[in-house]
Design a protein around this motif. Structure first.
Motif, PDB file in Angstrom:
ATOM      1  N   UNK A 139       3.079 -10.020   2.455  1.00  0.00           N
ATOM      2  CA  UNK A 139       2.972  -8.810   1.744  1.00  0.00           C
ATOM      3  C   UNK A 139       2.337  -9.325   0.521  1.00  0.00           C
ATOM      4  N   UNK A 140       1.709  -8.829  -0.259  1.00  0.00           N
ATOM      5  CA  UNK A 140       1.041  -9.258  -1.622  1.00  0.00           C
ATOM      6  C   UNK A 140       1.711  -8.429  -2.625  1.00  0.00           C
ATOM      7  N   UNK A 141       2.492  -8.818  -3.665  1.00  0.00           N
ATOM      8  CA  UNK A 141       3.164  -8.071  -4.650  1.00  0.00           C
ATOM      9  C   UNK A 141       2.768  -8.684  -5.858  1.00  0.00           C
ATOM     10  N   UNK A 142       2.432  -7.940  -6.865  1.00  0.00           N
ATOM     11  CA  UNK A 142       2.294  -8.365  -8.062  1.00  0.00           C
ATOM     12  C   UNK A 142       3.154  -7.364  -9.240  1.00  0.00           C
ATOM     13  N   UNK A 143       3.520  -8.302 -10.323  1.00  0.00           N
ATOM     14  CA  UNK A 143       4.479  -7.263 -11.268  1.00  0.00           C
ATOM     15  C   UNK A 143       4.095  -7.523 -12.548  1.00  0.00           C
ATOM     16  N   UNK A 144       3.723  -6.326 -13.225  1.00  0.00           N
ATOM     17  CA  UNK A 144       3.394  -6.602 -14.544  1.00  0.00           C
ATOM     18  C   UNK A 144       4.061  -5.315 -15.255  1.00  0.00           C
ATOM     19  N   UNK A 145       3.345  -4.302 -15.883  1.00  0.00           N
ATOM     20  CA  UNK A 145       4.040  -3.076 -16.314  1.00  0.00           C
ATOM     21  C   UNK A 145       4.315  -2.090 -15.290  1.00  0.00           C
ATOM     22  N   UNK A 146       3.842  -2.667 -14.000  1.00  0.00           N
ATOM     23  CA  UNK A 146       4.027  -1.868 -12.670  1.00  0.00           C
ATOM     24  C   UNK A 146       3.756  -2.798 -11.514  1.00  0.00           C
ATOM     25  N   UNK A 147       4.639  -2.410 -10.561  1.00  0.00           N
ATOM     26  CA  UNK A 147       4.842  -3.112  -9.176  1.00  0.00           C
ATOM     27  C   UNK A 147       3.650  -2.764  -8.151  1.00  0.00           C
ATOM     28  N   UNK A 148       2.898  -3.676  -7.828  1.00  0.00           N
ATOM     29  CA  UNK A 148       1.781  -3.226  -6.612  1.00  0.00           C
ATOM     30  C   UNK A 148       1.959  -3.931  -5.425  1.00  0.00           C
ATOM     31  N   UNK A 149       2.298  -3.233  -4.569  1.00  0.00           N
ATOM     32  CA  UNK A 149       2.509  -3.735  -3.277  1.00  0.00           C
ATOM     33  C   UNK A 149       0.749  -3.613  -2.616  1.00  0.00           C
ATOM     34  N   UNK A 150       0.385  -4.772  -2.368  1.00  0.00           N
ATOM     35  CA  UNK A 150      -1.148  -4.645  -1.536  1.00  0.00           C
ATOM     36  C   UNK A 150      -1.318  -5.229  -0.316  1.00  0.00           C
ATOM     37  N   UNK A 151      -2.006  -4.650   0.490  1.00  0.00           N
ATOM     38  CA  UNK A 151      -2.664  -4.876   1.603  1.00  0.00           C
ATOM     39  C   UNK A 151      -3.955  -4.848   1.800  1.00  0.00           C
ATOM     40  N   UNK A 152      -4.719  -5.246   3.011  1.00  0.00           N
ATOM     41  CA  UNK A 152      -5.925  -4.921   3.243  1.00  0.00           C
ATOM     42  C   UNK A 152      -6.457  -3.607   2.915  1.00  0.00           C
ATOM     43  N   UNK A 153      -5.610  -2.669   3.377  1.00  0.00           N
ATOM     44  CA  UNK A 153      -6.014  -1.330   3.617  1.00  0.00           C
ATOM     45  C   UNK A 153      -5.488  -0.177   2.674  1.00  0.00           C
ATOM     46  N   UNK A 154      -4.424  -0.778   1.864  1.00  0.00           N
ATOM     47  CA  UNK A 154      -3.769   0.122   1.100  1.00  0.00           C
ATOM     48  C   UNK A 154      -3.047  -0.624  -0.263  1.00  0.00           C
ATOM     49  N   UNK A 155      -2.563   0.227  -1.145  1.00  0.00           N
ATOM     50  CA  UNK A 155      -1.721  -0.326  -2.265  1.00  0.00           C
ATOM     51  C   UNK A 155      -0.646   0.863  -2.557  1.00  0.00           C
ATOM     52  N   UNK A 156       0.658   0.200  -2.771  1.00  0.00           N
ATOM     53  CA  UNK A 156       1.612   1.161  -3.088  1.00  0.00           C
ATOM     54  C   UNK A 156       2.084   0.799  -4.809  1.00  0.00           C
ATOM     55  N   UNK A 157       2.080   1.654  -5.435  1.00  0.00           N
ATOM     56  CA  UNK A 157       2.097   1.144  -7.021  1.00  0.00           C
ATOM     57  C   UNK A 157       3.232   2.160  -7.627  1.00  0.00           C
ATOM     58  N   UNK A 158       4.103   1.271  -8.158  1.00  0.00           N
ATOM     59  CA  UNK A 158       5.448   1.985  -8.851  1.00  0.00           C
ATOM     60  C   UNK A 158       5.168   1.898 -10.243  1.00  0.00           C
ATOM     61  N   UNK A 159       5.188   2.792 -11.156  1.00  0.00           N
ATOM     62  CA  UNK A 159       4.782   2.914 -12.386  1.00  0.00           C
ATOM     63  C   UNK A 159       5.528   4.033 -13.185  1.00  0.00           C
TER      64      UNK A 159
END
Length: 202
Positions: free
Chosen positions: A174-194
């Protein structure tokens, strides 16, 4: 948690449709009343703490692409299409024809239909015990009605690095990036917490 079983939770993965025409024909029927999985999942999404909620959503998306109105209704029955309603109902070609006919009869710009590249579904009265989420938005593909981006708007941003660590401990690949928001990214979707009013356009 993570009791998801495609056989028991078929309702969540029912294929969306345009005006009675199923978008993806690889669809099996499902039984609304055959088990209590809908109620159990609704309770999990309403009463779990925020970290468990995000992990449950990641799990649901890893199992398949949820139907946007089924997922919306688990958070609240008060959800609405705020962009692309005609497209979501009839499909892009029929919606364009409806728009042209409406504007021919009532004037240019009177149809109020956005011909953008997505449909937006919004849940504003999110039913959560902790009242930690102000709203949820889903950016939906206009061709196949799948959820491209799931935005979780929070009233108070949690520790995103801690949330990232917990998610990574529970899920592989699973690909997760954190900045001002958290983004969980897969090939077909993103889940974004902000935070509320911090939605980006990219």
């Amino acid at each position: 948690m993570y009791t998801n079983n495609n056989e028991e939770r078929k309702f969540l993965y029912a294929k969306p449709y345009f005006s009675g025409v199923i978008v993806d024909t690889d669809s099996n029927g499902f039984d609304w009343f055959g088990n209590d999985e809908r109620g159990q999942l609704g309770r999990i999404l309403k009463v779990s703490n925020f970290t468990d909620l995000i992990c449950e959503l990641v799990h649901l998306f890893k199992e398949g692409l949820p139907n946007y109105y089924e997922l919306s209704s688990l958070f609240s029955m008060e959800y609405e299409i705020v962009q692309g309603y005609l497209i979501s109902r009839y499909g892009i070609e029929t919606a364009r024809r409806e728009k042209e006919e409406f504007e021919r009869r009532f004037g240019k710009g009177k149809a109020g239909m956005d011909n953008g590249d997505k449909i937006i579904c919004r849940v504003e009265n999110v039913e959560r015990k902790d009242q930690d989420i102000s709203k949820i938005e889903m950016d939906i593909d206009i061709e196949c009605l799948k959820i491209n981006d799931l935005y979780i708007f929070v009233n108070e941003v949690p520790d995103l690095n801690e949330l990232k660590t917990i998610i990574e401990e529970k899920f592989d690949d699973i690909n997760i990036t954190v900045g001002n928001e958290l983004i969980v990214k897969d090939k077909t979707y993103r889940i974004i917490v902000l935070e509320e009013n911090k939605k980006t356009t990219d």
